[in-house]
Write an enzyme that holds these catalytic residues in place. Structure first.
Site, PDB file in Angstrom:
ATOM      1  N   MET A 115      -7.436 -20.115 -48.401  1.00  9.77           N
ATOM      2  CA  MET A 115      -7.410 -20.973 -47.201  1.00  9.77           C
ATOM      3  C   MET A 115      -8.320 -22.238 -47.511  1.00  9.77           C
ATOM      4  SD  MET A 115      -8.328 -17.782 -44.751  1.00  9.77           S
ATOM      5  CE  MET A 115      -7.349 -16.370 -44.560  1.00  9.77           C
ATOM      6  N   HIS A 119      -0.930 -16.213 -51.174  1.00  6.37           N
ATOM      7  CA  HIS A 119      -0.654 -16.906 -49.631  1.00  6.37           C
ATOM      8  C   HIS A 119      -1.207 -18.079 -49.599  1.00  6.37           C
ATOM      9  CE1 HIS A 119      -0.667 -15.874 -45.129  1.00  6.37           C
ATOM     10  NE2 HIS A 119       0.024 -17.027 -45.309  1.00  6.37           N
ATOM     11  N   SER A 133      -4.604  -7.165 -49.236  1.00  2.40           N
ATOM     12  CA  SER A 133      -5.144  -8.519 -49.080  1.00  2.40           C
ATOM     13  C   SER A 133      -6.579  -8.270 -49.530  1.00  2.40           C
ATOM     14  CB  SER A 133      -5.221  -9.142 -47.843  1.00  2.40           C
ATOM     15  OG  SER A 133      -6.291  -9.942 -47.615  1.00  2.40           O
ATOM     16  N   ASP A 166       2.433  -9.702 -42.731  1.00  8.05           N
ATOM     17  CA  ASP A 166       1.225  -9.802 -42.823  1.00  8.05           C
ATOM     18  C   ASP A 166       0.194 -10.044 -41.582  1.00  8.05           C
ATOM     19  OD1 ASP A 166      -0.732 -12.495 -44.949  1.00  8.05           O
ATOM     20  OD2 ASP A 166      -1.266 -10.443 -43.968  1.00  8.05           O
ATOM     21  N   MET A 172       4.236 -13.762 -40.458  1.00  8.59           N
ATOM     22  CA  MET A 172       2.981 -13.283 -40.222  1.00  8.59           C
ATOM     23  C   MET A 172       2.932 -12.655 -38.628  1.00  8.59           C
ATOM     24  SD  MET A 172       0.828 -14.520 -42.276  1.00  8.59           S
ATOM     25  CE  MET A 172      -0.540 -14.350 -41.458  1.00  8.59           C
ATOM     26  N   HIS A 231      -2.538  -9.311 -52.817  1.00  5.84           N
ATOM     27  CA  HIS A 231      -2.340 -10.374 -51.912  1.00  5.84           C
ATOM     28  C   HIS A 231      -3.576 -11.267 -51.747  1.00  5.84           C
ATOM     29  CE1 HIS A 231      -0.379 -12.406 -48.472  1.00  5.84           C
ATOM     30  NE2 HIS A 231      -1.406 -12.214 -47.798  1.00  5.84           N
ATOM     31  N   MET A 233      -2.313 -20.801 -47.504  1.00  5.28           N
ATOM     32  CA  MET A 233      -2.617 -21.462 -46.557  1.00  5.28           C
ATOM     33  C   MET A 233      -3.524 -22.447 -46.229  1.00  5.28           C
ATOM     34  SD  MET A 233      -3.650 -17.690 -44.358  1.00  5.28           S
ATOM     35  CE  MET A 233      -4.217 -17.029 -45.963  1.00  5.28           C
ATOM     36  N   ASP A 277      -5.511 -14.431 -49.998  1.00  5.54           N
ATOM     37  CA  ASP A 277      -5.396 -15.180 -49.198  1.00  5.54           C
ATOM     38  C   ASP A 277      -6.254 -16.689 -49.332  1.00  5.54           C
ATOM     39  OD1 ASP A 277      -5.220 -12.442 -47.044  1.00  5.54           O
ATOM     40  OD2 ASP A 277      -3.842 -14.037 -47.137  1.00  5.54           O
TER      41      ASP A 277
END
Ligand code: DX5
Ligand code: ZN
Length: 226
Positions: free
Chosen positions: A40, A69, A11, A178, A140, A36, A71, A38
């Site tokens: 958000m 990913h 990540s 993760d 997760m 990866h 979120m 992330d």
């Protein structure tokens, strides 16, 4: 090139965002199997991170796959942006998708791999009816929103459940974990069935560098799966 039995997906959340292009090159050279990202939105999780333009600017720098990913509270709205940015795999949260079955189908229709993510409190049974649509399940092992959190050991039972669901599906589905993964914590989830490992802090804080961190985590996971 054969895919390793255990893939490491660093990540870049802990990275110096002013040098992301150089960092993803360094990670690829250090043996990362994928990057990866992330993503958000500050609503689904209390943090705000990486937009599609950032990923798009890094895409030409390296060859390995990008996984997003997401979120985010409105995955349907954002998925096409991250596909256009060059992501090969889009991971959406079961908890954020009112029509998860359609969202996963839409990701596949855009020509990339769909994945589904389960928060720690979300039962594996909630994805029972979409196992035919996904290429990856991400369990997760922390509550999403931040890097550097402690690995949640009680997730190991769920990892085993998901591994059984994958075996029953008869499909080639990756099982990713993760959150809080490092050499001391990766053996148990790997032994339980995880074959893709996300690591942020463990990679960026290793005093011996990216290659040492990626190799050590992979070796620990492979030993546990042997
Ligand atoms: C948390 C993210 C994770 C996290 C991993 O919401 O999904 O990918 O950044 O970071 P570490 O490995 O430091 O727990
Ligand atoms: Zn993540």
């Amino acid at each position: 090139m054969s895919v390793p039995d255990v893939q490491i997906a660093p990540s870049v959340l802990p990275a110096d965002f002013s040098r992301l292009g150089e960092t993803v090159e360094e990670l690829e050279q250090a043996g990362a199997d994928r990057i990866h990202w992330d993503v958000m939105d500050g609503v689904f999780v209390p943090n705000l991170t990486i937009g599609p333009d950032v990923i798009h600017s890094c895409r030409p720098r390296i060859e390995i796959p990008f996984e997003a990913h997401l979120m985010v509270i409105d995955a349907d709205e954002l998925v096409p942006r991250y596909v256009e940015a060059g992501c090969d795999l889009i991971l959406v949260h079961q908890e954020a998708c009112v029509h998860l079955h359609r969202t996963l189908q839409n990701i596949r229709d855009l020509g990339v791999s769909p994945g589904v993510v389960l928060n720690p409190a979300t039962p594996a049974s909630t994805i029972e009816h979409v196992m035919d649509l996904v290429d990856q399940v991400l369990v997760m092992t922390v509550n999403p929103g931040f890097g550097g959190q402690a690995y949640i050991e009680t997730m190991e039972h769920k990892i085993r459940q998901v591994a059984e669901m994958i075996a029953t599906s008869g499909r080639d589905i990756d099982l990713e974990v993760d959150g809080g993964l490092a050499v001391p914590t990766v053996a148990a989830p790997a032994e339980a069935g995880a074959n893709v490992v996300v690591a942020g802090s463990a990679v960026f804080k290793d005093p011996d560098g990216f290659h040492h961190a990626i190799s050590a985590i992979r070796d620990a996971a492979l030993a546990a799966r042997a």
